[in-house]
Design a protein around this motif. Structure first.
Motif, PDB file in Angstrom:
ATOM      1  N   TYR A 220      44.840  37.024  40.448  1.00  0.00           N
ATOM      2  CA  TYR A 220      43.408  37.267  40.657  1.00  0.00           C
ATOM      3  C   TYR A 220      42.993  36.794  42.048  1.00  0.00           C
ATOM      4  N   TRP A 221      43.434  35.597  42.417  1.00  0.00           N
ATOM      5  CA  TRP A 221      43.060  35.057  43.723  1.00  0.00           C
ATOM      6  C   TRP A 221      43.773  35.778  44.857  1.00  0.00           C
ATOM      7  N   MET A 222      44.915  36.363  44.569  1.00  0.00           N
ATOM      8  CA  MET A 222      45.565  37.223  45.564  1.00  0.00           C
ATOM      9  C   MET A 222      44.681  38.435  45.832  1.00  0.00           C
ATOM     10  N   GLY A 223      44.110  38.979  44.754  1.00  0.00           N
ATOM     11  CA  GLY A 223      43.196  40.113  44.910  1.00  0.00           C
ATOM     12  C   GLY A 223      41.965  39.740  45.710  1.00  0.00           C
ATOM     13  N   ARG A 224      41.448  38.549  45.441  1.00  0.00           N
ATOM     14  CA  ARG A 224      40.269  38.089  46.203  1.00  0.00           C
ATOM     15  C   ARG A 224      40.611  37.926  47.678  1.00  0.00           C
ATOM     16  N   THR A 225      41.828  37.457  47.961  1.00  0.00           N
ATOM     17  CA  THR A 225      42.268  37.276  49.347  1.00  0.00           C
ATOM     18  C   THR A 225      42.394  38.607  50.066  1.00  0.00           C
ATOM     19  N   ILE A 226      42.878  39.625  49.347  1.00  0.00           N
ATOM     20  CA  ILE A 226      43.042  40.956  49.944  1.00  0.00           C
ATOM     21  C   ILE A 226      41.707  41.496  50.449  1.00  0.00           C
ATOM     22  N   THR A 227      40.641  41.226  49.707  1.00  0.00           N
ATOM     23  CA  THR A 227      39.321  41.759  50.098  1.00  0.00           C
ATOM     24  C   THR A 227      38.781  41.111  51.374  1.00  0.00           C
ATOM     25  N   LYS A 228      39.370  40.016  51.786  1.00  0.00           N
ATOM     26  CA  LYS A 228      38.914  39.345  53.008  1.00  0.00           C
ATOM     27  C   LYS A 228      39.493  39.995  54.270  1.00  0.00           C
ATOM     28  N   ILE A 229      40.474  40.893  54.094  1.00  0.00           N
ATOM     29  CA  ILE A 229      41.000  41.644  55.234  1.00  0.00           C
ATOM     30  C   ILE A 229      39.916  42.628  55.678  1.00  0.00           C
ATOM     31  N   PRO A 230      39.479  42.561  56.933  1.00  0.00           N
ATOM     32  CA  PRO A 230      38.340  43.376  57.398  1.00  0.00           C
ATOM     33  C   PRO A 230      38.429  44.857  57.049  1.00  0.00           C
ATOM     34  N   SER A 231      39.578  45.478  57.273  1.00  0.00           N
ATOM     35  CA  SER A 231      39.714  46.916  57.010  1.00  0.00           C
ATOM     36  C   SER A 231      39.584  47.219  55.520  1.00  0.00           C
ATOM     37  N   VAL A 232      40.144  46.356  54.683  1.00  0.00           N
ATOM     38  CA  VAL A 232      40.060  46.545  53.234  1.00  0.00           C
ATOM     39  C   VAL A 232      38.628  46.349  52.767  1.00  0.00           C
ATOM     40  N   HIS A 233      37.993  45.312  53.295  1.00  0.00           N
ATOM     41  CA  HIS A 233      36.606  45.013  52.919  1.00  0.00           C
ATOM     42  C   HIS A 233      35.686  46.182  53.271  1.00  0.00           C
ATOM     43  N   LYS A 234      35.874  46.752  54.438  1.00  0.00           N
ATOM     44  CA  LYS A 234      35.042  47.874  54.875  1.00  0.00           C
ATOM     45  C   LYS A 234      35.270  49.087  53.975  1.00  0.00           C
ATOM     46  N   TYR A 235      36.528  49.341  53.637  1.00  0.00           N
ATOM     47  CA  TYR A 235      36.859  50.491  52.788  1.00  0.00           C
ATOM     48  C   TYR A 235      36.223  50.354  51.404  1.00  0.00           C
TER      49      TYR A 235
ATOM     50  N   LEU B 116      48.152  45.124  26.091  1.00  0.00           N
ATOM     51  CA  LEU B 116      49.029  46.295  26.082  1.00  0.00           C
ATOM     52  C   LEU B 116      50.238  46.092  27.006  1.00  0.00           C
ATOM     53  N   PRO B 117      51.294  46.898  26.810  1.00  0.00           N
ATOM     54  CA  PRO B 117      52.490  46.771  27.665  1.00  0.00           C
ATOM     55  C   PRO B 117      52.269  47.336  29.059  1.00  0.00           C
ATOM     56  N   LEU B 118      51.304  46.779  29.743  1.00  0.00           N
ATOM     57  CA  LEU B 118      50.993  47.131  31.127  1.00  0.00           C
ATOM     58  C   LEU B 118      51.038  45.845  31.949  1.00  0.00           C
ATOM     59  N   PRO B 119      51.357  45.945  33.246  1.00  0.00           N
ATOM     60  CA  PRO B 119      51.431  44.724  34.069  1.00  0.00           C
ATOM     61  C   PRO B 119      50.112  43.952  34.096  1.00  0.00           C
ATOM     62  N   PHE B 120      50.102  42.763  33.518  1.00  0.00           N
ATOM     63  CA  PHE B 120      48.917  41.908  33.499  1.00  0.00           C
ATOM     64  C   PHE B 120      48.524  41.505  34.909  1.00  0.00           C
ATOM     65  N   SER B 121      49.527  41.296  35.758  1.00  0.00           N
ATOM     66  CA  SER B 121      49.273  40.895  37.136  1.00  0.00           C
ATOM     67  C   SER B 121      48.446  41.927  37.885  1.00  0.00           C
ATOM     68  N   ILE B 122      48.773  43.203  37.703  1.00  0.00           N
ATOM     69  CA  ILE B 122      48.047  44.270  38.401  1.00  0.00           C
ATOM     70  C   ILE B 122      46.589  44.305  37.965  1.00  0.00           C
ATOM     71  N   ALA B 123      46.355  44.106  36.657  1.00  0.00           N
ATOM     72  CA  ALA B 123      44.981  44.079  36.150  1.00  0.00           C
ATOM     73  C   ALA B 123      44.204  42.926  36.769  1.00  0.00           C
ATOM     74  N   CYS B 124      44.872  41.774  36.919  1.00  0.00           N
ATOM     75  CA  CYS B 124      44.205  40.597  37.490  1.00  0.00           C
ATOM     76  C   CYS B 124      43.956  40.763  38.989  1.00  0.00           C
ATOM     77  N   ILE B 125      44.901  41.379  39.686  1.00  0.00           N
ATOM     78  CA  ILE B 125      44.702  41.653  41.112  1.00  0.00           C
ATOM     79  C   ILE B 125      43.495  42.576  41.289  1.00  0.00           C
ATOM     80  N   ALA B 126      43.424  43.603  40.445  1.00  0.00           N
ATOM     81  CA  ALA B 126      42.292  44.539  40.499  1.00  0.00           C
ATOM     82  C   ALA B 126      40.986  43.811  40.222  1.00  0.00           C
TER      83      ALA B 126
END
Length: 205
Positions: free
Chosen positions: A121-136, A162-172
């Motif tokens: 989850y916090w990896m996902g929050r960190t990704i949003t701090k990248i200027p280009s990602v934040h703008k998009y 469900l049998p889906l990657p929990f990590s991906i859901a948390c990153i999202a």
């Protein structure tokens, strides 16, 4: 006489929930998300199938759990559950079933999976701090983000159970800045999944 239309009090909780999701566009949102994600999901499936055709991935992972000491398997599992969670947890659950205290190791796996998801989850929050990602996200995905925040709890619950990657859901969830306290709460369903899978797999061993 015509039958009176059902009042709000007459409707079941399931009907009210269905009505709410219909009015708010939840079903359309999920369908659009599935359509957009399908090419990537199909691509990953084809890649995994191709690699598995020449090299049995499951056998290699099973062999890995036999070679590594317990702390090595647990460490590998934690890294996997933090970084996209593409390695099936069932392999590790089966490994825990062969240990001298299966439920203890299963509990450790559940805690590591849950903790890995929270870290994601916090990896996902960190990704949003990248200027280009934040703008998009702010400009081109404003509507999608608004809907995702509204139904973020559903996203976490699906990833947890469900049998889906929990990590991906948390990153999202981190990317859409879904409240962390809610991720902590909904994510506890991960323990339910491990308990159910553990019971089924242990019974088969």
């Amino acid at each position: 006489m015509k039958p009176k239309p059902k009042t709000k009090a007459d409707k079941s909780k399931l009907q009210l929930l269905h009505q709410y999701y219909s009015y708010t566009g939840f079903y359309k949102f999920v369908w659009e998300a599935i359509k957009k994600a399908s090419p990537y999901i199909i691509g990953v499936v084809i890649l995994v199938y191709t690699v598995n055709h020449f090299y049995n991935i499951n056998d290699a992972l099973t062999r890995l759990t036999e070679i590594l000491p317990a702390y090595g398997v647990l460490s590998f599992f934690f890294v996997s559950e933090t970084l996209l969670g593409l390695v099936p947890p069932e392999i590790f659950i089966a490994w825990s079933g062969k240990m001298h205290n299966p439920w203890l190791y299963l509990s450790l796996l559940a805690v590591l999976s849950y903790g890995g998801g929270l870290l994601s989850y916090w990896m996902g929050r960190t990704i949003t701090k990248i200027p280009s990602v934040h703008k998009y996200l702010e400009v081109k995905m404003e509507k999608q983000l608004k809907n995702s925040k509204k139904w973020g709890g559903f996203l976490i619950m699906v990833g947890a159970v469900l049998p889906l990657p929990f990590s991906i859901a948390c990153i999202a969830a981190g990317i859409i800045e879904f409240p962390f306290k809610n991720v902590v709460l909904y994510g506890t369903l991960r323990f339910v999944r491990f308990a159910i899978y553990g019971f089924i797999i242990f019974s088969a061993l």
